[in-house]
Motif scaffolding. Structure first.
Motif, mmCIF file in Angstrom:
data_model
loop_
_atom_site.group_PDB
_atom_site.id
_atom_site.type_symbol
_atom_site.label_atom_id
_atom_site.label_comp_id
_atom_site.label_asym_id
_atom_site.label_seq_id
_atom_site.Cartn_x
_atom_site.Cartn_y
_atom_site.Cartn_z
ATOM 1 N N UNK A 70 48.461 38.995 33.738
ATOM 2 C CA UNK A 70 49.741 38.843 34.440
ATOM 3 C C UNK A 70 50.853 39.541 33.655
ATOM 4 N N UNK A 71 51.430 40.574 34.259
ATOM 5 C CA UNK A 71 52.436 41.385 33.575
ATOM 6 C C UNK A 71 53.839 40.794 33.661
ATOM 7 N N UNK A 72 54.132 40.039 34.716
ATOM 8 C CA UNK A 72 55.480 39.501 34.852
ATOM 9 C C UNK A 72 55.622 38.669 36.109
ATOM 10 N N UNK A 73 56.667 37.840 36.121
ATOM 11 C CA UNK A 73 57.020 37.001 37.268
ATOM 12 C C UNK A 73 58.399 37.465 37.743
ATOM 13 N N UNK A 74 58.518 37.776 39.028
ATOM 14 C CA UNK A 74 59.760 38.306 39.581
ATOM 15 C C UNK A 74 60.314 37.307 40.597
ATOM 16 N N UNK A 89 55.553 25.152 36.277
ATOM 17 C CA UNK A 89 54.296 25.897 36.285
ATOM 18 C C UNK A 89 54.247 27.025 35.263
ATOM 19 N N UNK A 90 55.375 27.333 34.606
ATOM 20 C CA UNK A 90 55.399 28.504 33.720
ATOM 21 C C UNK A 90 54.375 28.393 32.598
ATOM 22 N N UNK A 91 54.179 27.203 32.045
ATOM 23 C CA UNK A 91 53.238 27.059 30.918
ATOM 24 C C UNK A 91 51.822 27.449 31.308
ATOM 25 N N UNK A 92 51.490 27.419 32.589
ATOM 26 C CA UNK A 92 50.162 27.822 33.052
ATOM 27 C C UNK A 92 50.061 29.336 33.236
ATOM 28 N N UNK A 93 51.213 30.003 33.258
ATOM 29 C CA UNK A 93 51.250 31.429 33.563
ATOM 30 C C UNK A 93 51.606 32.265 32.341
ATOM 31 N N UNK A 94 52.668 31.849 31.637
ATOM 32 C CA UNK A 94 52.986 32.435 30.346
ATOM 33 C C UNK A 94 53.508 33.857 30.344
ATOM 34 N N UNK A 95 53.974 34.371 31.477
ATOM 35 C CA UNK A 95 54.449 35.752 31.541
ATOM 36 C C UNK A 95 55.966 35.797 31.536
ATOM 37 N N UNK A 96 56.546 36.931 31.136
ATOM 38 C CA UNK A 96 58.010 37.051 31.200
ATOM 39 C C UNK A 96 58.508 36.978 32.638
ATOM 40 N N UNK A 97 59.726 36.437 32.806
ATOM 41 C CA UNK A 97 60.315 36.224 34.120
ATOM 42 C C UNK A 97 61.506 37.168 34.269
ATOM 43 N N UNK A 98 61.608 37.814 35.419
ATOM 44 C CA UNK A 98 62.693 38.769 35.662
ATOM 45 C C UNK A 98 63.499 38.331 36.882
ATOM 46 N N UNK A 99 64.826 38.399 36.767
ATOM 47 C CA UNK A 99 65.709 38.034 37.877
ATOM 48 C C UNK A 99 67.091 38.611 37.619
ATOM 49 N N UNK A 100 67.867 38.740 38.679
ATOM 50 C CA UNK A 100 69.254 39.153 38.540
ATOM 51 C C UNK A 100 70.093 38.007 37.961
ATOM 52 N N UNK A 101 71.344 38.310 37.626
ATOM 53 C CA UNK A 101 72.147 37.440 36.764
ATOM 54 C C UNK A 101 72.264 36.002 37.284
ATOM 55 N N UNK A 102 72.721 35.809 38.519
ATOM 56 C CA UNK A 102 72.891 34.461 39.061
ATOM 57 C C UNK A 102 71.548 33.737 39.151
ATOM 58 N N UNK A 103 70.530 34.414 39.675
ATOM 59 C CA UNK A 103 69.200 33.817 39.795
ATOM 60 C C UNK A 103 68.629 33.500 38.426
ATOM 61 N N UNK A 104 68.853 34.392 37.465
ATOM 62 C CA UNK A 104 68.355 34.162 36.113
ATOM 63 C C UNK A 104 68.978 32.911 35.499
ATOM 64 N N UNK A 105 70.266 32.691 35.765
ATOM 65 C CA UNK A 105 70.922 31.494 35.230
ATOM 66 C C UNK A 105 70.294 30.225 35.797
ATOM 67 N N UNK A 106 70.013 30.227 37.104
ATOM 68 C CA UNK A 106 69.357 29.076 37.717
ATOM 69 C C UNK A 106 67.941 28.922 37.159
ATOM 70 N N UNK A 107 67.221 30.031 37.005
ATOM 71 C CA UNK A 107 65.850 29.980 36.483
ATOM 72 C C UNK A 107 65.825 29.481 35.045
ATOM 73 N N UNK A 108 66.795 29.905 34.246
ATOM 74 C CA UNK A 108 66.854 29.429 32.860
ATOM 75 C C UNK A 108 67.096 27.928 32.814
#
Length: 557
Positions: A70-74, A89-108
């Motif tokens: 798995x190269x990444x989660x978008x 679920x991230x601990x089961x996947x372990x890949x870097x996550x990519x998102x734009x600024x507002x979405x990234x803040x919510x994801x973080x």
């Protein structure tokens, strides 16, 4: 075939239901493809099929078993059905996550609350910036939707370009967030699109979608005409709608109170990420009692009837010092999601009993959808001109209707519900294999599988009731003092002198008295005797066969 590279698409969630989105793209040799994952969403439980469950997510087992590839989660945008499962679920996947600024803040925030490293979420720029992920190059193309910074994804692969539409609408004036820019999508289409995987939510709506900006005047008129306090509810993530409501209230001389954690979080994040400016000033709920009722607008969470949200609390009584009264107005500036009609109706009835004026979206004046209607799908098709259209984000009937519509307009439409892996390598997609898909549940603080039996047993007890039987066996293998019985969720039987529990104790005692000595050396044998007796006797007395739990205690020699 060994070593031949292929391009694959696989929906694990979201293609067969609206919600719980999780899509896989892969490129490389068969069974050794490098993978990317698009969205990690949730859907919501109901008391009929998933009592007690907090959230439902697509089972990531197929990706988890291949996590080393798995190269990444978008993440396309910050709605719960696209990002809500990330932290869990991230601990089961372990890949870097990519998102734009507002979405990234919510994801973080999702990652942080789940105890996962928020630093794994990488903020990326919008199109034409591209993220390198193994054999993929992925770009976030701004698109209008009912939440800021939604994006379609351009996914470039050695086998051709994919456009993953995500949720979108063709709105040139969305109030907050990116307008739909036809020129951008036309330019992408000019460069060639092999496959478009496309939102199907509103494929049955025959008229063109309306702009968010068309709501301004109707909502302002409602705020001017309302006499008492106004409460308005909408999706907490619909920042544009919150701004429209707040500006209308402010223009009518009302002060604004924002009620509900989710709504306050969204507004705070929108300000911090600079997608929202000029929002009218708000007052804290603790200061609302000093504001005349006719000068108050409350923005409240709970548009879908959620029991613990602010709208339900206000409908049932006083909440945070606020109380609705006769002559007040309650506005549902939202569409009721199918399945939520009963819970929303319950709130409306409670409001009606209080004498509150209820305004909903029955005539379409106070809400517009965030999804493309059928004519808008045609606009996107003709801008991109893809070789193939694969419908997603919809129930099966949405997918099939969308594919048929694409075919009627001269495109190739392919239905691929959850678990149907497509090989996109050639000019026409081919069915590659069937992947077992399922669901996992957040139940309290634990994640459980849909087939673990926990929810099934809970449903059985809810439908059939529960009998607990306790038996004590002495050192010689004989029962002491008969059985002790407790019933839960079963009716009492007035004609029985000692009630249902007493009748069961008598029957169990008689059956145990007739049991062989060898049976008392085997807990399973005792459980079978007791369970049969409880089932038969309860069926005779009350017409039900309850779940039976037998607890056996043995005294040691």
């Amino acid at each position: 075939m060994a070593g031949k590279e292929r391009l694959i698409y696989l929906a694990l969630g979201g293609a067969g239901e609206i919600g719980m989105n999780m899509y896989v793209y892969g490129y490389g040799p068969k069974d050794a493809e490098r993978l990317i994952l698009v969205d990690v969403g949730v859907t919501f439980p109901d008391m009929e099929t998933t009592p007690g469950v907090d959230l439902i997510m697509a089972d990531p087992a197929w990706v988890q078993a291949r996590a080393d590839r798995l190269e990444g989660i978008f993440i396309t945008h910050a709605h719960e059905d696209h990002v809500g499962g990330l932290g869990m679920l991230w601990s089961r996947l372990g890949a870097p996550v990519y998102a734009r600024r507002f979405t990234a803040a919510i994801a973080q925030n999702k990652m942080d609350r789940a105890g996962q490293p928020a630093s794994e979420v990488r903020q990326v720029d919008a199109w034409p910036h591209m993220v390198e992920a193994g054999p993929f190059r992925v770009g976030f193309v701004p698109v209008s939707h009912s939440i800021p910074e939604s994006s379609s994804l351009v996914i470039e692969t050695p086998a051709g370009r994919i456009l993953h539409s995500a949720d979108f609408k063709t709105d040139p004036t969305p109030v907050v967030g990116d307008p739909f820019d036809a020129d951008i999508f036309r330019a992408i289409g000019d460069q060639g699109v092999k496959v478009m995987t496309c939102d199907s939510t509103n494929v049955f709506s025959q008229h063109p979608g309306r702009s968010e900006a068309t709501l301004t005047e109707p909502i302002r008129a409602l705020m001017r005409e309302a006499e008492g306090m106004v409460v308005a509810t909408t999706f907490a993530s619909n920042v544009a709608r919150l701004r429209t409501l707040a500006e209308a209230g402010h223009a009518a001389g009302r002060q604004i109170v924002v009620l509900g954690r989710a709504m306050n979080t969204m507004l705070k994040t929108a300000r911090a990420t600079e997608v929202l400016d000029g929002f009218p000033p708000t007052v804290d709920v603790t200061e609302a009692d000093s504001v005349p009722r006719s000068q108050l607008l409350v923005l409240a969470t709970g548009s879908q009837g959620e029991r613990r949200a602010a709208s339900a609390q206000l409908a049932s009584g006083k909440y945070m010092g606020l109380e609705l009264r006769r002559g007040d107005t309650f506005l549902f500036s939202s569409k009721t999601i199918p399945g939520n009609e009963i819970s929303v109706g319950r709130i409306m009835n409670a409001l009606s009993e209080k004498g509150v004026r209820i305004v909903d979206d029955a005539d379409g004046r106070y809400h517009v959808s965030g999804h493309a209607n059928r004519p808008d799908l045609a606009v996107m098709q003709d801008l991109l001109r893809p070789s193939v259209i694969v419908p997603m984000h919809g129930e099966h009937r949405h997918l099939t209707t969308h594919a048929e519509y694409a075919e009627s307009r001269g495109y190739v439409g392919v239905v691929a519900p959850n678990g149907a892996m497509l090989d996109l390598t050639g000019p026409v997609p081919k069915f590659a294999e069937k992947v077992e898909t399922g669901r996992v549940y957040l139940d309290g603080t634990e994640i459980i599988g849909a087939l673990d039996g926990v929810v099934r047993e809970r449903i059985r007890m809810a439908i059939r009731g529960h009998v607990i039987v306790s038996i004590l066996i002495d050192e010689g293998g004989k029962p002491i003092g008969g059985a002790w019985v407790e019933t839960v969720g079963l009716p009492e039987v007035a004609r029985l002198r000692d009630g249902l529990a007493g009748a069961l104790e008598d029957d169990i005692g008689r059956e145990l008295a007739r049991a062989r000595k060898a049976d008392f050396d085997d807990d399973d044998a005792i459980e079978q005797i007791v369970a049969r007796t409880v089932s038969r006797r309860c069926n005779d007395l009350i017409g039900k066969k309850p779940v039976c739990t037998v607890m056996i205690s043995r005294l040691e020699a």
